[in-house]
Write a protein that holds these residues in place. Structure first.
Motif, mmCIF file in Angstrom:
data_model
loop_
_atom_site.group_PDB
_atom_site.id
_atom_site.type_symbol
_atom_site.label_atom_id
_atom_site.label_comp_id
_atom_site.label_asym_id
_atom_site.label_seq_id
_atom_site.Cartn_x
_atom_site.Cartn_y
_atom_site.Cartn_z
ATOM 1 N N LYS A 167 0.808 -1.213 0.000
ATOM 2 C CA LYS A 167 0.000 0.000 0.000
ATOM 3 C C LYS A 167 0.843 1.266 0.000
ATOM 4 O O LYS A 167 0.317 2.357 -0.217
ATOM 5 N N HIS A 168 2.144 1.149 0.251
ATOM 6 C CA HIS A 168 3.016 2.310 0.261
ATOM 7 C C HIS A 168 3.699 2.477 -1.091
ATOM 8 O O HIS A 168 3.953 1.512 -1.801
ATOM 9 N N ASP A 169 4.015 3.710 -1.418
ATOM 10 C CA ASP A 169 4.867 3.992 -2.562
ATOM 11 C C ASP A 169 6.209 3.282 -2.331
ATOM 12 O O ASP A 169 6.795 3.392 -1.257
ATOM 13 N N PRO A 170 6.717 2.514 -3.322
ATOM 14 C CA PRO A 170 7.963 1.754 -3.100
ATOM 15 C C PRO A 170 9.160 2.638 -2.766
ATOM 16 O O PRO A 170 10.119 2.173 -2.146
ATOM 17 N N PHE A 171 9.100 3.918 -3.166
ATOM 18 C CA PHE A 171 10.234 4.811 -2.929
ATOM 19 C C PHE A 171 10.084 5.627 -1.652
ATOM 20 O O PHE A 171 10.982 6.400 -1.311
ATOM 21 N N ARG A 172 8.963 5.453 -0.936
ATOM 22 C CA ARG A 172 8.766 6.181 0.314
ATOM 23 C C ARG A 172 9.822 5.736 1.324
ATOM 24 O O ARG A 172 9.988 4.550 1.591
ATOM 25 N N GLY A 173 10.539 6.682 1.903
ATOM 26 C CA GLY A 173 11.544 6.365 2.914
ATOM 27 C C GLY A 173 12.865 5.869 2.363
ATOM 28 O O GLY A 173 13.732 5.443 3.123
ATOM 29 N N VAL A 174 13.036 5.931 1.028
ATOM 30 C CA VAL A 174 14.270 5.456 0.399
ATOM 31 C C VAL A 174 14.930 6.616 -0.341
ATOM 32 O O VAL A 174 14.307 7.261 -1.189
ATOM 33 N N ASP A 175 16.173 6.896 -0.021
ATOM 34 C CA ASP A 175 16.926 7.955 -0.687
ATOM 35 C C ASP A 175 17.823 7.354 -1.763
ATOM 36 O O ASP A 175 18.561 6.400 -1.504
ATOM 37 N N LEU A 176 17.764 7.926 -2.956
ATOM 38 C CA LEU A 176 18.666 7.500 -4.016
ATOM 39 C C LEU A 176 20.040 8.105 -3.771
ATOM 40 O O LEU A 176 20.174 9.305 -3.531
ATOM 41 N N VAL A 177 21.070 7.270 -3.824
ATOM 42 C CA VAL A 177 22.452 7.702 -3.622
ATOM 43 C C VAL A 177 23.217 7.342 -4.891
ATOM 44 O O VAL A 177 23.207 6.188 -5.326
ATOM 45 N N VAL B 105 16.271 15.583 0.385
ATOM 46 C CA VAL B 105 14.998 15.302 1.068
ATOM 47 C C VAL B 105 14.729 16.398 2.094
ATOM 48 O O VAL B 105 15.529 16.612 3.009
ATOM 49 N N THR B 106 13.614 17.094 1.950
ATOM 50 C CA THR B 106 13.245 18.125 2.913
ATOM 51 C C THR B 106 12.586 17.482 4.120
ATOM 52 O O THR B 106 12.064 16.359 4.038
ATOM 53 N N PRO B 107 12.584 18.168 5.269
ATOM 54 C CA PRO B 107 11.898 17.617 6.461
ATOM 55 C C PRO B 107 10.429 17.322 6.194
ATOM 56 O O PRO B 107 9.879 16.346 6.720
ATOM 57 N N GLU B 108 9.778 18.161 5.383
ATOM 58 C CA GLU B 108 8.356 17.943 5.078
ATOM 59 C C GLU B 108 8.169 16.646 4.299
ATOM 60 O O GLU B 108 7.242 15.869 4.566
ATOM 61 N N GLU B 109 9.077 16.398 3.338
ATOM 62 C CA GLU B 109 8.967 15.169 2.556
ATOM 63 C C GLU B 109 9.259 13.945 3.419
ATOM 64 O O GLU B 109 8.613 12.904 3.275
ATOM 65 N N ALA B 110 10.215 14.063 4.324
ATOM 66 C CA ALA B 110 10.563 12.939 5.190
ATOM 67 C C ALA B 110 9.425 12.585 6.133
ATOM 68 O O ALA B 110 9.296 11.438 6.564
ATOM 69 N N THR C 7 18.183 0.260 11.919
ATOM 70 C CA THR C 7 17.570 1.327 11.145
ATOM 71 C C THR C 7 18.504 2.537 11.116
ATOM 72 O O THR C 7 19.006 2.964 12.146
ATOM 73 N N VAL C 8 18.744 3.090 9.929
ATOM 74 C CA VAL C 8 19.667 4.217 9.805
ATOM 75 C C VAL C 8 19.033 5.479 10.360
ATOM 76 O O VAL C 8 17.840 5.528 10.640
ATOM 77 N N ALA C 9 19.857 6.509 10.497
ATOM 78 C CA ALA C 9 19.395 7.764 11.085
ATOM 79 C C ALA C 9 18.158 8.276 10.365
ATOM 80 O O ALA C 9 18.116 8.333 9.139
ATOM 81 N N GLY C 10 17.150 8.664 11.158
ATOM 82 C CA GLY C 10 15.927 9.195 10.582
ATOM 83 C C GLY C 10 15.014 8.126 10.029
ATOM 84 O O GLY C 10 13.933 8.423 9.525
ATOM 85 N N GLY C 11 15.401 6.869 10.135
ATOM 86 C CA GLY C 11 14.545 5.793 9.647
ATOM 87 C C GLY C 11 14.550 5.627 8.141
ATOM 88 O O GLY C 11 13.800 4.820 7.616
ATOM 89 N N ARG C 12 15.371 6.385 7.416
ATOM 90 C CA ARG C 12 15.368 6.302 5.964
ATOM 91 C C ARG C 12 16.417 5.282 5.482
ATOM 92 O O ARG C 12 17.392 5.005 6.158
ATOM 93 N N ARG C 13 16.148 4.757 4.313
ATOM 94 C CA ARG C 13 17.038 3.764 3.704
ATOM 95 C C ARG C 13 17.719 4.362 2.484
ATOM 96 O O ARG C 13 17.326 5.419 1.984
ATOM 97 N N GLU C 14 18.714 3.664 1.971
ATOM 98 C CA GLU C 14 19.460 4.146 0.819
ATOM 99 C C GLU C 14 19.445 3.110 -0.299
ATOM 100 O O GLU C 14 19.618 1.916 -0.049
ATOM 101 N N LEU C 15 19.244 3.577 -1.518
ATOM 102 C CA LEU C 15 19.377 2.743 -2.709
ATOM 103 C C LEU C 15 20.510 3.339 -3.536
ATOM 104 O O LEU C 15 20.395 4.431 -4.086
ATOM 105 N N HIS C 16 21.632 2.613 -3.589
ATOM 106 C CA HIS C 16 22.816 3.108 -4.276
ATOM 107 C C HIS C 16 22.776 2.697 -5.747
ATOM 108 O O HIS C 16 22.620 1.515 -6.074
ATOM 109 N N LEU C 17 22.909 3.684 -6.623
ATOM 110 C CA LEU C 17 22.951 3.449 -8.060
ATOM 111 C C LEU C 17 24.272 3.978 -8.615
ATOM 112 O O LEU C 17 24.770 5.013 -8.179
ATOM 113 N N TYR C 18 24.806 3.253 -9.598
ATOM 114 C CA TYR C 18 26.087 3.610 -10.204
ATOM 115 C C TYR C 18 25.823 4.089 -11.630
ATOM 116 O O TYR C 18 25.326 3.329 -12.475
#
Length: 643
Positions: free
Chosen positions: A51-61, A76-81, A252-263
């Motif tokens: 039910k969640h957007d797959p990219f919610r809580g995930v930061d692209l790195v 990512v702004t505080p409002e978006e987080a 869980t990383v700081a702020g509860g957000r995850r990272e998706l690393h792309l090259y």
């Protein structure tokens, strides 16, 4: 644009519509017509589990190709987080949708987009975006070119005259004189609103991103590492457990957000692994091998970039490759004294091994395809690989340190080897060891600019000291001449980075840097065999089509000079025809195969089959799944075969 001369710049793919100036943010812009299709594609809101957007809580790195440290990350702004509305699209989804709308027009169905479109979508979302905001911090300005960049065509595009664009655009599109032309060049999609060529994107393990669905799956996987709570159990900010005041998952990383690393890999260039430390592991679950064993890489050295490849091939494959090499009788492929050079058969006094080639044997083809998969290619292209070179080193035989990258700085050959610009050359090598040698038996592969892994600088053994220690040991005094190049090789092999052979070991190293320049640290040699016999093989992979194949880059001035002198083109392609004469009743239901790949029906009443092929290719005629006749292509330009 297949046969392209180096001096002639390559243009980016022709835009389907003229680019426009970057739009200003519109307050009441209608929703994307692709939103419903997008949600269905990325599996957003289709079930209770998603039910969640797959990219919610995930930061692209984002990393530049071959670099272990990121060059930028998602802004990512505080409002978006703090977004808690399950039905709302994440900033990543909104940016991707905006790119979709601009890419093919708002009328093109989302499911009609191919991997080249996805490249353009991701590039646009990261650094172009909507209005004054894109996904990356500072529009990815810190991900610009690592090479000296002058007179880029993007600077002359009139529609960008008054527009500030990210330097990452010039990383992805290296310019018309630095972008090798791949066979799929005309399929590339341009970056919307810019008109440049996009990057293509890979995971840390080399897997290429080819669809939005795949990208969404990777984002979900980043949110739910093994052993943690499921996505449905997460709080809106991505954390596990309670509202943040009670116990939460300790990983869980700081702020509860995850990272998706792309090259990010430049257009026309190939993915390169980005190791950070010796001993680092890269698991490759997408690479399939016999017996379904897990395949992984372990970093041996950072400079040169050398990695062990575990479970790449097994002893049965090894034995089959050696057996075929021993039985080969054709002059071009049989085992004989090794040669060197870009053209012709040239014996080198400092290469005393023997070698042969297996270009299209069943095992060779399986190993070649697996190699391309390991290196991050999502499709197999024969023109990017050499034949599998099978090597035999008897006692005292060796090969002086050299680069696999072919040197033609004076541009004397028809083929353009200048990979810093538009040429093609050997890009990566996978070494396969097929025999066991005892300790101190020699036969290692030595990287003469590298040092043993983990060795402190103060423990490095200099050459003169290594040579003195070797002479004191007496290990080679009865088999190698004093002061010979072979004796000096053994000293280097015992002091520098040396890969010890054992059966079924595979090692990967690169001959080029990510910007296409040759990696001089990859200089390596075959150490003299002191005791026993060493069997090995290597596969060279090229960064673009190699000489003799359609699409290979040319030095046009050499081509014109050779044609004027009456010299034939350097093209290995042959034309072959296969015809059923109806003379043999047993061939009534014959079928033609390239190796074991079905090509076409060749029975009574079937038309002749005409193919473009190459010397050494093996074509089989089968009846009832049994091979009844085999044809091997020779040097003749036109070859008729009948059954």
């Amino acid at each position: 644009q297949n046969n392209v001369a180096s001096p002639t710049p390559a243009a980016p793919p022709t835009p389907t519509s003229p680019p426009t100036k970057l739009p200003k943010k519109q307050p009441d812009e209608p929703p994307s017509p692709h939103e419903d299709a997008y949600k269905s594609l990325v599996n957003f809101g289709t079930t209770d589990d998603n039910k969640h957007d797959p990219f919610r809580g995930v930061d692209l790195v984002i990393h530049r190709n071959g670099e272990p440290d990121p060059c930028s990350r998602q802004d990512v702004t505080p409002e978006e987080a703090a977004m808690e509305d399950d039905a709302a699209l994440s900033p990543t989804s909104l940016a991707l949708l905006h790119a979709v709308d601009n890419l093919g027009g708002r009328k093109k169905p989302l499911d009609m987009h191919i991997k080249y479109d996805v490249d353009a979508m991701i590039t646009h979302a990261l650094v172009v975006g909507k209005g004054d905001k894109s996904l990356l911090q500072g529009r990815g300005e810190s991900c610009g070119p690592t090479w000296e960049e002058k007179n880029h065509y993007i600077d002359r595009l009139p529609h960008l005259k008054d527009t500030s664009i990210s330097t990452m655009i010039k990383f992805c599109d290296m310019g018309t004189d630095k972008t090798p032309i791949q066979l799929d060049h005309e399929k590339l999609s341009i970056v919307p609103e810019i008109g440049s060529m996009p990057c293509h994107f890979h995971t840390r393990e080399g897997l290429r991103i080819t669809s939005l669905e795949q990208l969404a799956q990777l984002a979900r996987a980043a949110k739910v590492p093994a052993g943690e709570c499921t996505e449905d159990e997460r709080n809106p900010d991505g954390t596990c457990g309670t509202d943040g005041e009670g116990d939460t998952d300790s990983t869980t990383v700081a702020g509860g957000r995850r990272e998706l690393h792309l090259y990010a890999v430049q257009a026309g260039r190939q993915f390169i692994f980005a190791p950070k430390y010796v001993g680092e592991i890269f698991e490759l679950p997408h690479v399939k091998v016999p017996q379904d064993l897990p395949v992984w890489l372990e970093v041996i050295s950072l400079k040169p970039r050398v990695l062990d490849v575990f479970n790449f091939f097994d002893r049965a494959e090894s034995a089959a490759i050696v057996d075929k090499a021993m039985k080969e009788t054709s002059e071009t492929h049989r085992i004989k004294r090794s040669s060197t050079g870009a053209s012709g058969y040239n014996v080198n006094s400092q290469r005393t091994s023997e070698n042969g080639f297996d270009t299209h044997g069943k095992q060779a083809q399986a190993v070649k395809r697996r190699c391309m998969n390991v290196l991050g290619f999502d499709t197999y292209e024969e023109s990017l690989t050499d034949g599998l070179q099978v090597l035999r080193y008897n006692q005292t035989t060796a090969y002086v340190p050299h680069l696999d990258w072919i040197d033609d700085y004076q541009k004397l050959q028809e083929h353009d080897f200048d990979t810093e610009h538009m040429g093609s050359n050997r890009f990566a090598t996978i070494l396969l060891y097929m025999s066991d040698l005892e300790k101190d038996g020699g036969g290692e592969t030595v990287f003469s600019h590298g040092w043993p892994p983990g060795q402190a600088e103060e423990d490095h053994v200099q050459f003169k000291d290594a040579l003195a220690a070797l002479r004191e040991s007496g290990d080679v005094e009865k088999i190698l001449k004093r002061d010979s190049w072979e004796e000096k090789m053994v000293a280097r092999c015992r002091s520098r980075l040396a890969i010890r052979p054992h059966s079924s070991r595979a090692v990967l190293f690169y001959s080029q840097n990510p910007d296409g320049t040759p990696d001089n640290n990859s200089m390596h040699g075959g150490c003299p065999v002191v005791n026993g016999e060493k069997w090995a093989a290597n596969l060279w992979v090229w960064n673009a089509p190699r000489g003799g194949f359609p699409g290979s880059p040319k030095n046009q001035h050499v081509v014109e000079k050779n044609r004027a002198a009456g010299k034939a083109p350097e093209d290995n392609q042959k034309k072959a025809s296969f015809t059923n004469t109806h003379a043999d009743e047993k061939m009534k239901n014959a079928k033609l195969y390239f190796q074991d790949t079905f090509w076409g029906k060749l029975g009574v009443g079937d038309p002749a089959l005409n193919v473009n092929t190459y010397e050494g290719h093996q074509w089989n005629v089968k009846v009832d799944e049994k091979t009844v006749k085999t044809f091997v292509i020779d040097k003749r330009p036109s070859q008729p075969y009948v059954i």
